[in-house]
Design a protein around this motif. Structure first.
Motif, mmCIF file in Angstrom:
data_model
loop_
_atom_site.group_PDB
_atom_site.id
_atom_site.type_symbol
_atom_site.label_atom_id
_atom_site.label_comp_id
_atom_site.label_asym_id
_atom_site.label_seq_id
_atom_site.Cartn_x
_atom_site.Cartn_y
_atom_site.Cartn_z
ATOM 1 N N SER A 292 0.831 -1.207 0.000
ATOM 2 C CA SER A 292 0.000 0.000 0.000
ATOM 3 C C SER A 292 0.866 1.258 0.000
ATOM 4 O O SER A 292 0.517 2.255 -0.649
ATOM 5 N N THR B 63 0.806 4.019 -3.041
ATOM 6 C CA THR B 63 0.550 5.435 -2.763
ATOM 7 C C THR B 63 1.707 6.307 -3.226
ATOM 8 O O THR B 63 1.508 7.288 -3.947
ATOM 9 N N LYS C 71 -5.011 6.490 -4.596
ATOM 10 C CA LYS C 71 -5.675 7.103 -3.441
ATOM 11 C C LYS C 71 -5.989 6.046 -2.389
ATOM 12 O O LYS C 71 -6.218 4.882 -2.709
ATOM 13 N N ASP C 72 -6.040 6.472 -1.146
ATOM 14 C CA ASP C 72 -6.321 5.551 -0.037
ATOM 15 C C ASP C 72 -7.670 4.868 -0.190
ATOM 16 O O ASP C 72 -7.816 3.690 0.138
ATOM 17 N N GLU C 73 -8.664 5.590 -0.682
ATOM 18 C CA GLU C 73 -10.003 4.999 -0.816
ATOM 19 C C GLU C 73 -10.074 3.968 -1.940
ATOM 20 O O GLU C 73 -11.012 3.172 -1.992
ATOM 21 N N ASP C 74 -9.095 3.944 -2.827
ATOM 22 C CA ASP C 74 -9.059 2.949 -3.906
ATOM 23 C C ASP C 74 -8.161 1.750 -3.592
ATOM 24 O O ASP C 74 -8.075 0.806 -4.377
ATOM 25 N N GLY D 100 -8.317 -0.746 -1.488
ATOM 26 C CA GLY D 100 -8.965 -2.046 -1.306
ATOM 27 C C GLY D 100 -9.183 -2.795 -2.604
ATOM 28 O O GLY D 100 -9.137 -4.026 -2.635
ATOM 29 N N TYR D 101 -9.407 -2.064 -3.672
ATOM 30 C CA TYR D 101 -9.604 -2.709 -4.977
ATOM 31 C C TYR D 101 -8.356 -3.464 -5.405
ATOM 32 O O TYR D 101 -8.434 -4.555 -5.953
#
Length: 167
Positions: free
Chosen positions: A74, A78, A84-87, A89-90
């Motif tokens: 991660s 980044t 982005k942090d919100e993406d 998990g994908y």
């Protein structure tokens, strides 16, 4: 000696076939199994079985293969690729979804392949998928998000070759 407790399998009846109404008897169903209480099995006894030890070692290596990079993956996504942090998990779910599909397909396609051969195939293909996640000087793969996104599903898909035969 005969053990009267129904939790145990009586080895003396192993060769006696007494089908009732053309159905297999309990002895026939249990033939070839050594039914003992779970409390009677120690971890040392499990390690003495070569197949069990091999399966545990192969699974330990496979777990390392799919989890060693999680701690810095991660951060790399980044910092290096601007994800982005919100993406995030994908990207992590790619591995799981490809494993899910292969867990269904691998037993079908590799039905007649010996288990040890499946382990060897798994580790060879895993090394190729990790090279994609590279950079790999040997294969000439650059450090690229595209190559990582090719390597991740490959890694998840090939891990079923290790985990499924161990079941």
């Amino acid at each position: 000696t005969k053990v009267e407790d129904k939790k145990y399998y009586d080895r003396e009846t192993e060769n006696k076939k007494t089908p009732v109404d053309q159905e297999e008897s309990i002895e026939e169903l249990l033939k070839g199994y050594n039914n003992v209480l779970i409390e009677d099995i120690t971890i040392l006894q499990v390690f003495k079985v070569k197949q069990a030890s091999f399966a545990m070692a192969a699974n330990a290596i496979a777990m390392y293969n799919v989890s060693f990079f999680n701690s810095f993956f991660s951060v790399e996504l980044t910092n290096e690729f601007g994800v982005k942090d919100e993406d995030m998990g994908y990207y992590f779910s790619i591995l799981s979804f490809s494993y899910l599909s292969s867990a269904i397909l691998i037993p079908i396609f590799f039905k007649k392949v010996p288990r040890k051969a499946q382990f060897v195939i798994c580790f060879c293909l895993t090394s190729v998928s990790m090279a994609f996640m590279g950079p790999s000087k040997l294969l000439g793969f650059p450090k690229s998000l595209t190559f990582i996104l090719i390597g991740l599903p490959m890694l998840g898909f090939f891990q079923a070759l290790c985990f499924i035969p161990s079941l």
